[in-house]
Design a protein around this motif. Structure first.
Motif, PDB file in Angstrom:
ATOM      1  N   GLU A  37       0.850  -1.189   0.000  1.00 25.34           N
ATOM      2  CA  GLU A  37       0.000   0.000   0.000  1.00 25.34           C
ATOM      3  C   GLU A  37       0.886   1.239   0.000  1.00 25.34           C
ATOM      4  OE1 GLU A  37      -2.721   2.530  -0.257  1.00 25.34           O
ATOM      5  OE2 GLU A  37      -3.511   0.507   0.089  1.00 25.34           O
ATOM      6  N   VAL A  38       0.555   2.221  -0.850  1.00 22.36           N
ATOM      7  CA  VAL A  38       1.363   3.439  -0.895  1.00 22.36           C
ATOM      8  C   VAL A  38       0.524   4.696  -0.644  1.00 22.36           C
ATOM      9  CG1 VAL A  38       3.060   2.417  -2.445  1.00 22.36           C
ATOM     10  CG2 VAL A  38       1.140   3.696  -3.417  1.00 22.36           C
ATOM     11  N   GLY A  39      -0.780   4.550  -0.479  1.00 21.65           N
ATOM     12  CA  GLY A  39      -1.651   5.693  -0.219  1.00 21.65           C
ATOM     13  C   GLY A  39      -2.128   5.701   1.223  1.00 21.65           C
ATOM     14  N   GLY A  40      -3.120   6.529   1.497  1.00 20.65           N
ATOM     15  CA  GLY A  40      -3.760   6.553   2.804  1.00 20.65           C
ATOM     16  C   GLY A  40      -2.794   6.756   3.949  1.00 20.65           C
ATOM     17  N   LEU A  75      10.250  -1.343  13.975  1.00 20.06           N
ATOM     18  CA  LEU A  75       9.789  -2.701  13.695  1.00 20.06           C
ATOM     19  C   LEU A  75      10.739  -3.697  14.346  1.00 20.06           C
ATOM     20  CD1 LEU A  75       8.792  -2.397   9.921  1.00 20.06           C
ATOM     21  CD2 LEU A  75       7.427  -1.861  11.956  1.00 20.06           C
ATOM     22  N   ARG A  76      10.333  -4.950  14.383  1.00 18.99           N
ATOM     23  CA  ARG A  76      11.209  -5.982  14.931  1.00 18.99           C
ATOM     24  C   ARG A  76      11.034  -7.273  14.145  1.00 18.99           C
ATOM     25  NH1 ARG A  76       8.450  -9.742  17.898  1.00 18.99           N
ATOM     26  NH2 ARG A  76       6.317  -9.175  18.542  1.00 18.99           N
ATOM     27  N   ARG A  77      12.038  -8.110  14.207  1.00 24.31           N
ATOM     28  CA  ARG A  77      11.988  -9.395  13.526  1.00 24.31           C
ATOM     29  C   ARG A  77      11.241 -10.399  14.399  1.00 24.31           C
ATOM     30  NH1 ARG A  77      14.576 -12.526   9.606  1.00 24.31           N
ATOM     31  NH2 ARG A  77      14.873 -14.718  10.187  1.00 24.31           N
ATOM     32  N   ASP A  78      10.323 -11.145  13.778  1.00 30.60           N
ATOM     33  CA  ASP A  78       9.578 -12.192  14.465  1.00 30.60           C
ATOM     34  C   ASP A  78      10.008 -13.541  13.884  1.00 30.60           C
ATOM     35  OD1 ASP A  78       7.855 -13.968  15.607  1.00 30.60           O
ATOM     36  OD2 ASP A  78       6.016 -12.933  15.029  1.00 30.60           O
ATOM     37  N   PRO A  79      10.836 -14.306  14.593  1.00 25.77           N
ATOM     38  CA  PRO A  79      11.354 -15.568  14.038  1.00 25.77           C
ATOM     39  C   PRO A  79      10.296 -16.641  13.865  1.00 25.77           C
ATOM     40  CG  PRO A  79      11.960 -15.361  16.352  1.00 25.77           C
ATOM     41  CD  PRO A  79      11.333 -14.056  15.958  1.00 25.77           C
ATOM     42  N   GLY A  87       4.784 -10.174   3.350  1.00 27.10           N
ATOM     43  CA  GLY A  87       5.046  -8.825   2.870  1.00 27.10           C
ATOM     44  C   GLY A  87       3.797  -7.996   2.667  1.00 27.10           C
ATOM     45  N   ILE A  88       2.782  -8.191   3.505  1.00 22.22           N
ATOM     46  CA  ILE A  88       1.547  -7.402   3.426  1.00 22.22           C
ATOM     47  C   ILE A  88       1.746  -6.168   4.298  1.00 22.22           C
ATOM     48  CG2 ILE A  88      -0.940  -7.399   3.783  1.00 22.22           C
ATOM     49  CD1 ILE A  88      -0.855 -10.449   3.486  1.00 22.22           C
ATOM     50  N   VAL A  89       1.988  -5.030   3.691  1.00 23.63           N
ATOM     51  CA  VAL A  89       2.507  -3.858   4.385  1.00 23.63           C
ATOM     52  C   VAL A  89       1.602  -3.372   5.506  1.00 23.63           C
ATOM     53  CG1 VAL A  89       3.040  -1.403   4.068  1.00 23.63           C
ATOM     54  CG2 VAL A  89       3.984  -3.108   2.508  1.00 23.63           C
ATOM     55  N   CYS A  90       0.314  -3.233   5.247  1.00 23.49           N
ATOM     56  CA  CYS A  90      -0.582  -2.701   6.285  1.00 23.49           C
ATOM     57  C   CYS A  90      -0.635  -3.623   7.497  1.00 23.49           C
ATOM     58  CB  CYS A  90      -1.978  -2.485   5.707  1.00 23.49           C
ATOM     59  SG  CYS A  90      -2.056  -1.086   4.553  1.00 23.49           S
ATOM     60  N   LYS A  91      -0.578  -4.934   7.267  1.00 20.13           N
ATOM     61  CA  LYS A  91      -0.589  -5.887   8.374  1.00 20.13           C
ATOM     62  C   LYS A  91       0.700  -5.781   9.181  1.00 20.13           C
ATOM     63  CE  LYS A  91      -1.183 -10.806   9.396  1.00 20.13           C
ATOM     64  NZ  LYS A  91      -1.414 -12.161   8.815  1.00 20.13           N
ATOM     65  N   VAL A  92       1.823  -5.605   8.492  1.00 20.71           N
ATOM     66  CA  VAL A  92       3.101  -5.492   9.198  1.00 20.71           C
ATOM     67  C   VAL A  92       3.141  -4.207  10.023  1.00 20.71           C
ATOM     68  CG1 VAL A  92       5.612  -5.403   8.936  1.00 20.71           C
ATOM     69  CG2 VAL A  92       4.255  -6.833   7.393  1.00 20.71           C
ATOM     70  N   LEU A  93       2.647  -3.125   9.456  1.00 20.62           N
ATOM     71  CA  LEU A  93       2.629  -1.863  10.203  1.00 20.62           C
ATOM     72  C   LEU A  93       1.731  -1.951  11.428  1.00 20.62           C
ATOM     73  CD1 LEU A  93       2.580   0.737   7.300  1.00 20.62           C
ATOM     74  CD2 LEU A  93       4.405   0.386   8.975  1.00 20.62           C
ATOM     75  N   LYS A  94       0.663  -2.724  11.337  1.00 19.75           N
ATOM     76  CA  LYS A  94      -0.231  -2.901  12.484  1.00 19.75           C
ATOM     77  C   LYS A  94       0.446  -3.711  13.580  1.00 19.75           C
ATOM     78  CE  LYS A  94      -4.703  -4.863  13.830  1.00 19.75           C
ATOM     79  NZ  LYS A  94      -5.919  -5.559  13.349  1.00 19.75           N
ATOM     80  N   ASN A  95       1.137  -4.803  13.182  1.00 16.15           N
ATOM     81  CA  ASN A  95       1.758  -5.702  14.158  1.00 16.15           C
ATOM     82  C   ASN A  95       3.166  -5.266  14.556  1.00 16.15           C
ATOM     83  OD1 ASN A  95      -0.529  -7.363  14.043  1.00 16.15           O
ATOM     84  ND2 ASN A  95       0.321  -8.598  12.382  1.00 16.15           N
ATOM     85  N   ARG A  96       3.770  -4.408  13.731  1.00 18.09           N
ATOM     86  CA  ARG A  96       5.128  -3.882  13.963  1.00 18.09           C
ATOM     87  C   ARG A  96       6.189  -4.984  14.036  1.00 18.09           C
ATOM     88  NH1 ARG A  96       5.524   1.720  15.154  1.00 18.09           N
ATOM     89  NH2 ARG A  96       3.650   2.635  14.240  1.00 18.09           N
ATOM     90  N   LEU A 122       9.413  -6.847   6.620  1.00 18.31           N
ATOM     91  CA  LEU A 122      10.116  -5.637   7.060  1.00 18.31           C
ATOM     92  C   LEU A 122      10.595  -4.812   5.870  1.00 18.31           C
ATOM     93  CD1 LEU A 122      12.173  -7.427   9.845  1.00 18.31           C
ATOM     94  CD2 LEU A 122      10.059  -6.118  10.157  1.00 18.31           C
ATOM     95  N   ASN A 123      11.155  -5.475   4.881  1.00 19.29           N
ATOM     96  CA  ASN A 123      11.692  -4.726   3.743  1.00 19.29           C
ATOM     97  C   ASN A 123      10.603  -4.237   2.802  1.00 19.29           C
ATOM     98  OD1 ASN A 123      14.370  -4.729   4.527  1.00 19.29           O
ATOM     99  ND2 ASN A 123      14.819  -6.675   3.539  1.00 19.29           N
ATOM    100  N   SER A 124       9.452  -4.905   2.786  1.00 24.55           N
ATOM    101  CA  SER A 124       8.332  -4.383   1.989  1.00 24.55           C
ATOM    102  C   SER A 124       7.792  -3.090   2.594  1.00 24.55           C
ATOM    103  CB  SER A 124       7.220  -5.425   1.876  1.00 24.55           C
ATOM    104  OG  SER A 124       7.624  -6.483   1.038  1.00 24.55           O
ATOM    105  N   VAL A 125       7.884  -2.946   3.917  1.00 25.04           N
ATOM    106  CA  VAL A 125       7.500  -1.673   4.540  1.00 25.04           C
ATOM    107  C   VAL A 125       8.443  -0.570   4.077  1.00 25.04           C
ATOM    108  CG1 VAL A 125       7.363  -0.423   6.727  1.00 25.04           C
ATOM    109  CG2 VAL A 125       6.368  -2.708   6.530  1.00 25.04           C
ATOM    110  N   PHE A 126       9.736  -0.851   4.043  1.00 25.78           N
ATOM    111  CA  PHE A 126      10.697   0.138   3.537  1.00 25.78           C
ATOM    112  C   PHE A 126      10.345   0.534   2.110  1.00 25.78           C
ATOM    113  CE2 PHE A 126      14.570   1.079   1.115  1.00 25.78           C
ATOM    114  CZ  PHE A 126      15.098   2.141   1.840  1.00 25.78           C
TER     115      PHE A 126
END
Length: 339
Positions: free
Chosen positions: A138-141, A172-176, A184-193, A200-204
């Motif tokens: 996601e790149v908007g909103g 963010l942090r790595r979750d092993p 790489g679902i950006v909005c989900k990663v940003l929610k869970n951090r 992580l790299n898809s957020v970047f």
């Protein structure tokens, strides 16, 4: 078993270690993929797609060989320029499909951190793919709002990208426990951090694109530091962003976070500073690039849905995708012999 010598170069595999290592600027070795298929009773046809590395400025693939009892195979290129080794089996004639792919890899460290001044302009129309969103990125909103907050007051591409890189490492942090590289679902990663390397790299990448910086994920394999290493679970994702007048620049905030986790350090710890500085503008030689792009339609096209990203074998039996993480139908192993 038939042996086929492929008369073309393949991409050199590059391997990263996750626990920061850059002891060598160039490494070489031989990578071997071994795959076997146990089709269900009554199945008629098996189709397999394998990511096939392409020789480029930083990696070289040599002496490729393919062995197998397949009925057909070929090397194809998709719309992203990815090389795909495609194979078919007639299951009425072959009840235990198998194949072996091997190639010699030569890979160099990538260092691109002497950014030009002043920065040059570029035509966004030439970078549409790397500025746009998709069903994962996601790149908007809220993502765009966050990107603008992170880069407020920054004027150059380099400074904006560095601000985004530092934000990812700090927040963010790595979750092993995440399976594979993550989705790489950006909005989900940003929610869970948290997440794995693709997360992580898809957020970047998403934040760069939202800040009008062309960016892309790179998918590949880590290479072994010793001979005889098993690389079956060594898939890795890193990133590149585009600096006008200079070109594509590597960055790997996920490996900074992996090193922090392994060493039990805060991302801001002084001991982590060399790693943090290194992975902005450089990546080690211990990785090989296999593919780019998301939501992939292969060539020849698969019958299943578009594939999120391509670092794992993709198999269909009678047109139905096989979940290689859950199904025993496909057994594969990747090994590395360092020279």
């Amino acid at each position: 078993m038939r042996k086929v010598i492929l008369g073309f170069f393949l991409i050199l595999a590059v391997f990263g270690t996750g626990n920061w290592v850059r002891a060598e600027k160039k490494i070489s070795g031989r990578m071997v993929w071994r795959l076997s298929i146990s089709p269900p009773p009554g199945a008629k046809k098996a189709r397999l797609w394998l990511p096939y590395p392409r020789t480029d400025r930083y990696q070289r693939i040599q002496d490729p060989e393919v062995f197998g009892n397949y009925a057909y195979h070929g090397l194809f290129t998709d719309e992203h320029g990815n090389l795909i080794l495609y194979l078919e089996w007639d299951l009425d004639r072959t009840t235990r499909p198998e194949m072996v792919l091997s190639y010699r890899v030569l890979r160099w460290e990538v260092v691109r951190n002497d950014f030009p001044e002043p920065p040059q302009s570029f035509n966004p129309e030439n970078f549409k793919e790397f500025l746009s969103g998709n069903r994962y990125v996601e790149v908007g909103g809220e993502v765009r709002k966050l990107a603008l907050e992170i880069t407020r007051g920054k004027t150059s591409v380099r400074d904006k990208a560095r601000a985004i890189y530092d934000w990812v490492v700090d927040n963010l942090r790595r979750d092993p426990k995440v399976k594979g590289c993550g989705k790489g679902i950006v909005c989900k990663v940003l929610k869970n951090r948290c997440g794995k390397c693709a997360d992580l790299n898809s957020v970047f990448v998403a934040l760069c694109r939202a800040a009008a910086i062309p960016a892309r994920e790179v998918f590949g394999l880590r290479l072994g530091q010793e001979g005889g290493e098993n690389l079956t679970g060594a898939q890795h994702c890193w990133t590149e962003f585009f600096v006008p007048g200079y070109g594509w620049v590597p960055a790997d905030p996920a490996d900074v976070l992996k090193t922090a986790l392994i060493k039990g350090l805060s991302p801001r710890a002084p001991e982590l500073r060399p790693v943090r500085e290194y992975y902005f503008g450089a990546v080690d030689a211990y990785r090989v690039k296999l593919s780019e792009g998301r939501d992939l339609i292969f060539n020849p096209p698969q019958e299943g849905e578009p594939v999120n990203y391509f670092v794992y074998p993709y198999l269909e039996i009678d047109g139905r995708p096989v979940d290689i993480f859950r199904s025993p139908i496909l057994d594969f192993e990747i090994t590395w012999e360092k020279e």
